[in-house]
Every structure is written in C-alpha cells, then in structure tokens.
Design an enzyme around this catalytic site. Structure first.
Site, PDB file in Angstrom:
ATOM      1  N   TYR A 350       0.937  -1.280  -0.177  1.00 54.13           N
ATOM      2  CA  TYR A 350       0.109  -0.015   0.416  1.00 54.13           C
ATOM      3  C   TYR A 350       0.994   1.036  -0.178  1.00 54.13           C
ATOM      4  O   TYR A 350       1.854   1.453   1.042  1.00 54.13           O
ATOM      5  CB  TYR A 350      -0.842  -0.475   1.101  1.00 54.13           C
ATOM      6  CG  TYR A 350      -1.800   1.135   1.084  1.00 54.13           C
ATOM      7  CD1 TYR A 350      -2.416   2.039  -0.068  1.00 54.13           C
ATOM      8  CD2 TYR A 350      -2.025   1.310   2.359  1.00 54.13           C
ATOM      9  CE1 TYR A 350      -3.080   2.749  -0.154  1.00 54.13           C
ATOM     10  CE2 TYR A 350      -3.467   2.708   2.885  1.00 54.13           C
ATOM     11  CZ  TYR A 350      -3.663   3.057   2.057  1.00 54.13           C
ATOM     12  OH  TYR A 350      -4.292   4.532   2.004  1.00 54.13           O
ATOM     13  N   CYS A 351       0.539   2.329  -1.326  1.00 50.36           N
ATOM     14  CA  CYS A 351       1.061   3.119  -0.332  1.00 50.36           C
ATOM     15  C   CYS A 351       2.874   2.766  -0.671  1.00 50.36           C
ATOM     16  O   CYS A 351       3.388   2.502  -1.757  1.00 50.36           O
ATOM     17  CB  CYS A 351       1.043   4.208  -0.246  1.00 50.36           C
ATOM     18  SG  CYS A 351       1.865   5.789  -0.151  1.00 50.36           S
ATOM     19  N   LEU A 352       3.091   3.974  -0.381  1.00 47.17           N
ATOM     20  CA  LEU A 352       5.293   3.517  -0.483  1.00 47.17           C
ATOM     21  C   LEU A 352       5.387   2.681   0.000  1.00 47.17           C
ATOM     22  O   LEU A 352       6.443   1.663  -1.160  1.00 47.17           O
ATOM     23  CB  LEU A 352       5.465   4.566   0.896  1.00 47.17           C
ATOM     24  CG  LEU A 352       7.132   4.659   0.554  1.00 47.17           C
ATOM     25  CD1 LEU A 352       7.806   4.442  -0.588  1.00 47.17           C
ATOM     26  CD2 LEU A 352       7.889   5.244   2.053  1.00 47.17           C
ATOM     27  N   MET A 378      -1.766  -1.296  -3.931  1.00 47.98           N
ATOM     28  CA  MET A 378      -2.753  -0.507  -3.664  1.00 47.98           C
ATOM     29  C   MET A 378      -2.005   0.914  -3.686  1.00 47.98           C
ATOM     30  O   MET A 378      -1.808   1.248  -2.831  1.00 47.98           O
ATOM     31  CB  MET A 378      -3.448  -0.240  -2.899  1.00 47.98           C
ATOM     32  CG  MET A 378      -3.785  -2.221  -2.416  1.00 47.98           C
ATOM     33  SD  MET A 378      -4.577  -2.711  -0.824  1.00 47.98           S
ATOM     34  CE  MET A 378      -3.913  -3.030   0.176  1.00 47.98           C
TER      35      MET A 378
END
Length: 619
Positions: A350-352, A378
C-alpha cells in the site's frame, strides 16, 4: 550560532549515499525480547572534504528550514521569477488576461442583475471545495461575495496556465502559491461575510465564538508543545482500532510481524503478506472491525501477515531504502515462508509500501526467486513523472533543503509531512476545518480514520533522501537506473500476476500515475479504478452505497492502452472492489487447507505477544 559552530568543528556531514544494497548478506529472521535500538557510526573520513565549511552552511540552512516549515523559499521565488519574465514576453497572453478579466466582470454584472432567481451562477467551486456548501451561500448578498471570489480564482487559474517557454513545474508552482494566497481572503473565512457563522452566532448568542476561541487556544498550545490529545473513547488502538486478533511472531529493530488468527475451519493455502507504508501506521488497514481490510480477509478464509514498522528516531537516521527492502520486506517474507513452508505468498503493498514491494519483486525476479504467488499494489506508484501535486515540493533546491533539515534532526518529523499533505487540499483540510472549529465552535467528530490520520510517524533521514532523489526527483525505477546490490532492476522481469488499484480523487498517487504500472510491466495484470481518495478508496468495505469501481484485465503480451482511452471504455460498477479482489486471490491460490500454526518456535519464530504489538504505540 553556538550550536552551529560546534557542528562546524565536528565537520560531520551526512551523505545519503547511492541507492544500492549493502555488501553483507541479508540476515536470517531472529526474534528479540524487545525493540532494539542501534546507532550506526559513519565511516571515518580519510580525506578532508573539498569544502571544509560545508557543515556550517548546512547548519544555517537547517535553521532556516525550521523557520519555513521545511519549504525552500528559493524554489518558489525562482518559480515566480520564471513566470513573471515569460509573462512579460507574452503580450498575447496579457491580452487574453485583460479579456478574461472583462468577461468575468460582465458575468458578475449579469448575475447581479439576476440575483434571487433560479439561474445558475457563472462560477462554481471545485469539486473538493466545500467552503460554500451551506445553502445561504446561494442567497444574496452572500452569493455575490462568493461569485466575486470564484471569479478572481478563475482569472488566476487562467493566468497561471502553462505558457510557451515557461517550465511547466514553475507554472504549476505559481498556480499553487496563488491559490494559497487567495484562500486566505476567501469570504468564508470572515465571520461578517459567512452566512453560516452569522446564523450560528445569532442562534447561540455568540457561544460559538467563545467555544471557537477556546479551541484555538488549545490547538495553539498543542502546536507549540508538539503534543496531541489521546484517542477518544471508542477509538483506542488495540481495543477499538487495530483489534483484529493476532500474534506478533517476529520482531527486529525495523518492524514487527503480526500473524492474524484464523476465523474459518479452512484457509487458502497461500498466505497474504501486507506491506504498508512506513509514512503511516499499519492500522489504516485494520481500523474498526467493520472498516478493516485485515478483518475482511481473515473472515474470507485467508491467513494474513502484517508488517508493523517502527517509528524511527534520530538514532536510526541512516536507515536506507535498501534496509526497508532487505531487513524489512524480504526478512518478513522469510518469516512467512518459515511459518507456512512450501507455499508461495500473496504480497500486498500500500502506498510507499507498494513501491517498495515492486522494487523487491523486481529484484526477486532478477534472482529467479519465485516465492510470490501474486502481487497487489494499492495506490502505489512505480513511475513518478506524473506524481501529482507532491511534485510541487520536489526539485533540487527543495530536496537539498529537506536533506539539511533531516541531517540536523535525523528524520523528517510528523508535523512537517502533515503540513505538506494539508496544503495540497487546503480548501478542505485547513480552511473549512478552521471555520468549523474556530468560528462555528464545533468539535472535530472522531472517526477511526481521523484518529489514524493524527497518529503520524517520522521518516529516517537517509531513506527519505534516497526516496525523494531516486524516485521523485530522478524517476530511476522506470528509467532503468535503479540499482539494487549494484545491478539495475527492471519491472518487466516480474512474472507474478498483479492486481493494481488506483483511486479516482487521489492527490498523493494520482490514478493516471498508478495506471502507468501497465506501461512498465508485461505480466498478467488486473487494474481497478475505485471511487474515493488515497485512503477512503482503499479502505472501502462492502456495504457503502456510494462506492463504485471500474475493472479491466490485461493478459500477458497485450498491447498498452492509455488511461484516457481505457476510462472511456471501462464500465462503472456499483459496490466495493474488495469482493472482486477476494475472488481474484482465490483464483491465484491453489487449494483450501487447514490453518497454519501460530509462529514456528522450532525455527526461532516463537510468539512474542498479542497484536497489535508494541511498535504501533511508539510516539
């Protein structure tokens, strides 16, 4: 000045170093009885630096960065200068702006003549601007003040449009600064001009203003002392949030690994390993039980493991991107393989955390390591050429400024990051909240996501420098210049199937930027575009009547389709994307099996404690 001189005498300058692996072998998983703290000492300087007083310069810039909240004034002055000079050389654009001003004035005059009728006003707020939602803004005289402000905003949007010869990033930066300046004089900010404040003041006899003054004094004190309120009743971490039953089965100085307890008689044989971003605490994916992705997956028959990152201190300033890949993601994968042997793993980022997972997966593919059954990304970017408004804060001057600030304190602190994200959507995240809290006297209503947003973390200096330079500034990952262990990696080497999720209104990872994962990979890939923003679009459980999503499948070897063409042909479906993802994971799994044991004591992975562990409570 005395502190700066002491630093000058030491002449210790922090160097973020190249984004490559450390030479030693990745350590095997090991458990500890508590969180370890390490301080790495920089290697001795064998030769005097070319600029012996560099430390003095960095100390001064670090002091300036503290005063400017980490923003380089040079970067913004340079943008204004570039815009002014090119505007002076563009009489045609100047004529357009004169015409635009006249047209807007005529529209306002025409609307003034029709005030009180049902005719639509000529100017409308942006879709994310909720300052004028109150019904009284559609009545005179308030609507005229609103329309005058929006007319000026429209003119400045046109004035800061891209101009021939003007660097696009400077045009965007000037537009951003003009918008910030205009927001300070919005009529919604002034009690005498805001109909909602006037109505509240009359209804409460001025109590809203006294309550607002109290809120302002409390918030000012918390800002000055860098403290925050404890989580309100009903939103306590470990009790109401991050409360899915589980066990910490591994811990090192970088992360804890949580294994969640099964809720079904049988589970999919392949476990799920979730890699959240370390810019946030992991429980964004395990909020209240009805709003928890972890709880949903466990209930659907998956064995779920979660990485809970530490909140780094100044002693961990030299943690690198490679540390997060090797000592973080790969060490967690080793532990999962030890607990669930002879099974591949569904990896979720997720994200980074998704960006790091993509880097780890490409490196594993290069090394012929096929332990991943699937990869889910994501709201995660692999290409940063179109990374949205965060690029407004990334250029050489700005990155160097932040590096000096982090060199001084060892990390990028929580308020410095929070301010950046807030200013990108200042209309809603700063000004609307300020009016509601300080002039309407309303308390912030607690929500599970709101409590999580306030529970911020720090970013270690070396890692954040490498992240900004190698990914945001130089975009190395998709340019074929990102090296791991001294060798360049390629996302096209990844053969595991991918499930990529983007969100429609994401201002951190814009959906068209996330979509470009398809441009740089050749594997089987399912792409989903869901309603909502960076967090609300991902944390999107079934049952929300406003949820919708679009989905497509790209088989191996298919031709690339651009985002605009894809959007024009993609069908919108109502509901959450979670069930589609669950069905996709089922299809990439082998067969149901009995739930695995908790931990693996015979392999050095004995249970340490109950979820959510200890790292999630680090301040």
């Amino acid at each position: 000045m005395e502190v700066i001189l002491r630093r000058e005498q030491k002449r210790i300058a922090y160097d973020p170093g190249p984004v490559t692996a450390l030479p030693e072998k990745r350590p095997a998983p090991e458990t500890t009885s508590g969180a370890e703290t390490r301080r790495r000492t920089p290697p001795p300087v064998s030769q005097p630096p070319d600029h012996p007083h560099l430390t003095l310069d960095r100390g001064v810039r670090a002091a300036l960065a503290r005063l400017s909240a980490g923003v380089s004034t040079h970067a913004f002055i340079d943008a204004w200068t570039d815009w002014v000079f090119h505007m002076c050389e563009s009489p045609g654009r100047q004529l357009e702006l004169v015409e635009r001003a006249g047209q807007n004035a005529l529209k306002l005059a025409g609307h003034l003549a029709r005030l009180g009728t049902d005719v639509a006003p000529p100017f409308a707020p942006k879709r994310y601007d909720h300052r004028f939602d109150h019904a009284s803004w559609r009545k005179p005289p308030f609507q005229m003040w609103q329309q005058g402000f929006l007319a000026v905003q429209d003119w400045w949007d046109h004035a800061t449009d891209h101009l021939r010869g003007l660097r696009p990033e400077d045009a965007d930066r000037v537009r951003f600064m003009a918008r910030q300046a205009l927001d300070t004089v919005s009529p919604s900010n002034f009690p005498a001009l805001n109909p909602e404040i006037i109505a509240a003041t009359v209804a409460t006899g001025g109590r809203n203003l006294t309550d607002g003054a109290t809120h302002f004094a409390q918030d000012l004190l918390k800002t000055l002392t860098q403290t925050r309120d404890p989580a309100p009743e009903g939103f306590r971490v470990g009790q109401d949030l991050a409360c899915t039953p589980g066990t910490v089965v591994f811990r090192n100085d970088l992360f804890e690994l949580i294994q969640y307890a099964p809720r079904t008689a049988q589970v999919q044989a392949e476990p799920v390993l979730i890699v959240p971003a370390w810019i946030m605490k992991y429980y964004i994916l395990d909020l209240s039980p009805d709003n928890s992705m972890v709880n949903y997956l466990v209930g659907q028959g998956f064995t779920v493991f979660m990485i809970s990152w530490c909140n780094p201190t100044a002693a961990q300033a030299d943690l690198s991107l490679e540390d997060y890949r090797r000592t973080g993601v790969l060490t967690a994968l080793d532990a999962v393989n030890a607990i669930v042997p002879e099974r591949k793993v569904h990896a979720v980022g997720y994200c980074l955390g998704g960006t790091m997972l993509a880097i780890a997966a490409a490196t594993m593919a290069r090394e012929r390591d096929d332990r991943l059954a699937s990869i889910t990304l994501m709201a995660a970017q692999v290409d940063f050429a179109e990374a949205g408004e965060l690029l407004l804060f990334v250029d050489e001057s700005q990155v160097a400024f932040l590096e000096d600030l982090m060199w001084d304190q060892g990390y990028l602190d929580r308020p410095q990051m929070a301010r950046t994200f807030s200013t990108i959507r200042s209309e809603d995240l700063i000004w609307s909240r300020a009016v509601r809290r300080y002039f309407l006297g309303k308390d912030d209503l607690p929500t599970d996501m709101g409590v999580w947003v306030a529970d911020t973390t720090r970013m270690p200096a070396r890692m954040h420098s490498q992240y900004l330079r190698s990914l945001f500034l130089e975009n190395r990952l998709t340019a074929g210049r990102f090296a791991v262990e001294g060798r360049v990696i390629a996302l096209k080497d990844i053969s595991a199937p991918m499930f990529v999720v983007a969100t429609e209104t994401d201002h951190i990872a814009p959906w068209k930027s996330v979509y470009k994962t398809q441009l740089f990979t050749d594997c089987d890939l399912t792409f989903v575009l869901t309603s909502g923003g960076h967090n609300s679009g991902i944390v999107n459980p079934p049952g929300n009547p406003r949820s919708r999503y679009r989905q497509s499948h790209r088989p191996v070897g298919a031709f690339y389709v651009g985002p605009d063409d894809w959007l024009a042909n993609a069908t919108s479906r109502n509901g959450s994307w979670w069930p589609e993802w669950k069905a996709w994971l089922d299809g990439k799994s082998s067969c149901p099996a009995a739930p695995p044991a908790t931990g693996a004591p015979d392999k050095g992975l004995a249970p340490i404690g109950t979820a959510p562990g200890t790292f999630v409570f680090q301040e």
